[in-house]
Motif scaffolding. Structure first.
Motif, short mmCIF file in Angstrom:
data_model
loop_
_atom_site.label_atom_id
_atom_site.label_comp_id
_atom_site.label_asym_id
_atom_site.label_seq_id
_atom_site.Cartn_x
_atom_site.Cartn_y
_atom_site.Cartn_z
N CYS A 164 -0.86 16.55 -0.68
CA CYS A 164 -2.15 16.74 -0.02
C CYS A 164 -2.16 15.90 1.23
CB CYS A 164 -3.30 16.32 -0.95
SG CYS A 164 -4.86 16.06 -0.07
N MET A 171 6.10 4.83 1.24
CA MET A 171 6.64 5.86 2.15
C MET A 171 7.85 5.29 2.89
SD MET A 171 3.03 7.31 3.72
CE MET A 171 3.69 8.54 4.85
N GLN A 187 -5.13 2.92 -4.71
CA GLN A 187 -6.56 3.05 -4.37
C GLN A 187 -7.04 4.49 -4.22
OE1 GLN A 187 -4.23 2.53 -2.18
NE2 GLN A 187 -4.81 2.86 -0.07
N LYS A 188 -6.23 5.45 -4.64
CA LYS A 188 -6.68 6.85 -4.55
C LYS A 188 -7.01 7.33 -5.98
CE LYS A 188 -5.78 6.65 -0.06
NZ LYS A 188 -4.82 7.30 0.79
N ARG A 202 2.98 9.94 10.05
CA ARG A 202 3.51 8.62 9.69
C ARG A 202 4.96 8.68 9.23
NH1 ARG A 202 -0.72 5.04 6.47
NH2 ARG A 202 -1.83 5.56 8.37
N ILE A 245 0.25 10.69 -2.74
CA ILE A 245 -0.74 9.62 -2.82
C ILE A 245 -2.14 10.17 -3.15
CG2 ILE A 245 -1.87 7.76 -1.49
CD1 ILE A 245 0.88 7.21 -0.20
N THR A 246 -2.45 11.38 -2.66
CA THR A 246 -3.72 11.99 -3.06
C THR A 246 -3.48 13.25 -3.91
OG1 THR A 246 -3.79 12.98 -0.85
CG2 THR A 246 -5.20 11.09 -1.21
N PHE A 270 -1.03 11.42 8.05
CA PHE A 270 -0.06 10.90 7.10
C PHE A 270 1.31 11.55 7.26
CE2 PHE A 270 -4.27 9.98 5.37
CZ PHE A 270 -4.18 8.60 5.39
N SER A 304 -4.18 14.12 3.53
CA SER A 304 -5.57 13.65 3.40
C SER A 304 -6.36 13.72 4.71
CB SER A 304 -5.58 12.21 2.90
OG SER A 304 -4.73 12.07 1.80
N THR A 346 0.87 -1.17 0.00
CA THR A 346 0.00 0.00 0.00
C THR A 346 0.91 1.23 0.00
OG1 THR A 346 -0.18 0.29 2.39
CG2 THR A 346 -1.75 -1.23 1.35
N GLY A 347 0.32 2.40 -0.01
CA GLY A 347 1.08 3.64 -0.06
C GLY A 347 2.12 3.74 1.04
N THR A 348 1.76 3.25 2.22
CA THR A 348 2.68 3.32 3.36
C THR A 348 3.97 2.56 3.08
OG1 THR A 348 0.75 3.49 4.80
CG2 THR A 348 2.84 2.96 5.87
N ASP A 394 4.93 12.98 -0.66
CA ASP A 394 3.86 11.98 -0.66
C ASP A 394 2.74 12.55 -1.53
OD1 ASP A 394 1.56 10.56 -0.17
OD2 ASP A 394 1.71 10.60 2.00
N GLN A 439 3.66 15.77 2.68
CA GLN A 439 2.52 15.38 1.84
C GLN A 439 2.24 16.51 0.85
OE1 GLN A 439 2.77 14.14 5.00
NE2 GLN A 439 2.63 12.13 4.07
C1 LIG Z 1 -3.93 6.97 1.89
C2 LIG Z 1 -2.72 7.76 2.13
C3 LIG Z 1 -1.52 7.18 2.57
C4 LIG Z 1 -1.38 5.77 3.01
O1 LIG Z 1 -1.69 4.86 2.12
P1 LIG Z 1 -2.07 3.36 2.48
O2 LIG Z 1 -2.33 2.87 1.11
O3 LIG Z 1 -3.25 3.35 3.37
O4 LIG Z 1 -0.87 2.71 3.10
C5 LIG Z 1 -0.41 7.98 2.69
N1 LIG Z 1 -0.46 9.30 2.42
C6 LIG Z 1 -1.59 9.89 2.03
C7 LIG Z 1 -1.56 11.37 1.76
C8 LIG Z 1 -2.75 9.16 1.87
O5 LIG Z 1 -3.89 9.77 1.48
#
Ligand SMILES: *Cc1c(COP(=O)(O)O)cnc(C)c1O
Length: 375
Positions: free
Chosen positions: A131, A62, A183-184, A85, A162-163, A82, A133, A57-59, A160, A129
Motif C-alpha cells: 500500500c 527499507m 506505528q501503523k 524513498r 508497512i501499511t 514512500f 500510503s 522506524t520503517g525507513t 514494503d 509498496q
Molecule cells: C509510514 C510508512 C513508511 C515509513 O515509515 P517510517 O516509520 O516513517 O520510517 C514507509 N512505507 C510506508 C508505505 C509507510 O506507510
C-alpha cells in the motif's frame, strides 16, 4: 481528540500498561522468552521463513532491505512519497536506481515492470509498496512478484508492507522480503521495524552489508532469541501484548475480515455523501478522499468535532484527506468520524445534514445481520 491518521495509530490501554512496567535487561532469559514468543507470532503473521526485528522506524527496515538485498541495480515503483524513498535509499547506498513513476492514484502495472526487467539485465532487486500510503493506493504486488519470479527467480522482490501487514493477508510465496513498522497496523509507538525474509533472501544476504543494518548479524543473533545490539525491549514487550490482544479479539483472521468490511462500508458511506475516493485501486489500510475543500474539512474535523485525520503531501497537500483503517478500531469511533465528515460538509454549505453517512455505513457493515431471515 480521536487519532484517525494512517500512522501513527492509537496505542491501546493494555499495551501502554504492558510497556509501563519497569525496564528489564535485554540479555536475560526473561527477555529472551518474550523475544522468542514475539518472533514466533511474527513468523506466523508474515508467513515467511525468517524474521528480523530492528530498532528503527520503517525507513530503517527499507534501508536494511535495499542495502542487504540489492547488489547492483534496484528497480522501484514510485507512485508516492514512500515509493520515491526506495529510489533515494538505493542512490544513497551507492546502488544504481531505476524508477517507474506513476501518478499517485495509479497502481503499477505488471507489464511495465516486466518491460523494465527485459530492458535492463543488471536489475537484481525490485522494490514496491503493497500500500503506497501517500495516496492510499494498493499495488498488485502479489502479481508483480509472481511475474518477476517467473521471469527470473534470482531477482529479489522487496515489498514494503508497512501499511499492509496486519491489515490483510498477504501471499508471500513470491516475495523475498516483506517490511512492517510498529506505528501503523501494529498499534504501537514508532521505533520498531520488522522484516520477513524468504530462504532465498537469507542466502542472498550472505555476510550482510553495512554495520548497524547488517541483516546477517541480526539473523544470527535473533535465531538465538537475542539481538546484535540493545533490543528495543519496551516495544518488543508491547508487540507481544498486541499479539495477545489480537488473539483475544478473535484472531488475525477476524481482524482481516473486519478491516475489509469496515474499509468498504466507510468507502460506501463517503461516496453516499458525494465524496470521491482518490486511488484507482484503494488499499484497505486507509480511505483517501480527494476534494477541493480537503483542508477546510480537516480543520472542521479537528476543531469542531475532535477528529484528527491526515492530509496529503507535496502536490496533494490540501487536496486529499486520509482516514485510518489499520488496527483494532472501535465502531463507535468510526461512526463518529463519518458523522463528523457529513456535519463538516453541511457546515460548508455543501449538502444538508441527514445522517446518510452513518446510515450507509451501518447498513453496509451489518448487511449480513440486517438481511431478512428466511424461515
Ligand atoms: C509510514 C510508512 C513508511 C515509513 O515509515 P517510517 O516509520 O516513517 O520510517 C514507509 N512505507 C510506508 C508505505 C509507510 O506507510
Amino acid at each position: 481528540m480521536l487519532l484517525f491518521t494512517p500512522g501513527p495509530t492509537p496505542v491501546r490501554e493494555n499495551v501502554r500498561q504492558a510497556m509501563a512496567e519497569a525496564t528489564i535487561h535485554h540479555r536475560t532469559p526473561e527477555f529472551e522468552a518474550i523475544f522468542r514468543q514475539t518472533r514466533e507470532h511474527l513468523l506466523a503473521l508474515f508467513g515467511s521463513d525468517e524474521v528480523v526485528m530492528i530498532a528503527a522506524t520503517g525507513t530503517g527496515a527499507m534501508e536494511a532491505a535495499v542495502s542487504n538485498l540489492c547488489h547492483h541495480t534496484l528497480l522501484s515503483v514510485n507512485a508516492g512519497k514512500f515509493g520515491e524513498r526506495f529510489g533515494k535509499i538505493a542512490a544513497a547506498t551507492g546502488l544504481v536506481s531505476v524508477e517507474l513513476t506513476y501518478a499517485w492514484d495509479t497502481p503499477a502495472s505488471v507489464d511495465d515492470i516486466m518491460a523494465a526487467l527485459r530492458h535492463n539485465s543488471e536489475i537484481d532487486a525490485v522494490a514496491v509498496q503493497i500500500c503506497e500510503s501517500a495516496g492510499g493506493l494498493r499495488h498488485p504486488v502479489e502479481e508483480i512478484a509472481a511475474a518477476v519470479k517467473a521471469f527470473n527467480p534470482d531477482i529479489t522482490v522487496i515489498a514494503d508492507g508497512i501499511t499492509a501487514v496486519g491489515v490483510e493477508r498477504i501471499d508471500v510465496s513470491h516475495i523475498d522480503c516483506i517490511i512492517a513498522g510498529s506505528q501503523k497496523a501494529f498499534m504501537l509507538p514508532p521505533g520498531l521495524a520488522m522484516l520477513g525474509l524468504s530462504h532465498a533472501a537469507v542466502a542472498k544476504i550472505g555476510n550482510g552489508k553495512g554495520y548497524y543494518f547488517n541483516l546477517a548479524s541480526e539473523i544470527t543473533k535473533q535465531r538465538q532469541n537475542t539481538t546484535a545490539y540493545t533490543a528495543a525491549t519496551t516495544l518488543v514487550i508491547g508487540l507481544l501484548e498486541v499479539f495477545k490482544t489480537i488473539e483475544a479479539y478473535g484472531g488475525i483472521g477476524k481482524l482481516y475480515c473486519d478491516t475489509a468490511r469496515r474499509a468498504k462500508a466507510v468507502r460506501f458511506a463517503l461516496e453516499a455523501i458525494e465524496l470521491h475516493v482518490y486511488p484507482q485501486s484503494p488499499a484497505k489500510a486507509m480511505t483517501t478522499i480527494d476534494d477541493e475543500q480537503a483542508s477546510e474539512i480537516r480543520t472542521l474535523l479537528k476543531e469542531t468535532f475532535g477528529v484528527n485525520v491526515a492530509g496529503g503531501q507535496d502536490h496533494l497537500k490540501g487536496k486529499i484527506f486520509r482516514i485510518n483503517q489499520m488496527g483494532l478500531i472501535d465502531l463507535n469511533e468510526m461512526a463518529w468520524v463519518l458523522n463528523s465528515v457529513e456535519l463538516a460538509l453541511a457546515l460548508l454549505g455543501r449538502r444538508p445534514y441527514d445522517g446518510t453517512a452513518n446510515r450507509v455505513f451501518n447498513e453496509e457493515y451489518f448487511k449480513s445481520r440486517l438481511a431478512p431471515k428466511e424461515n
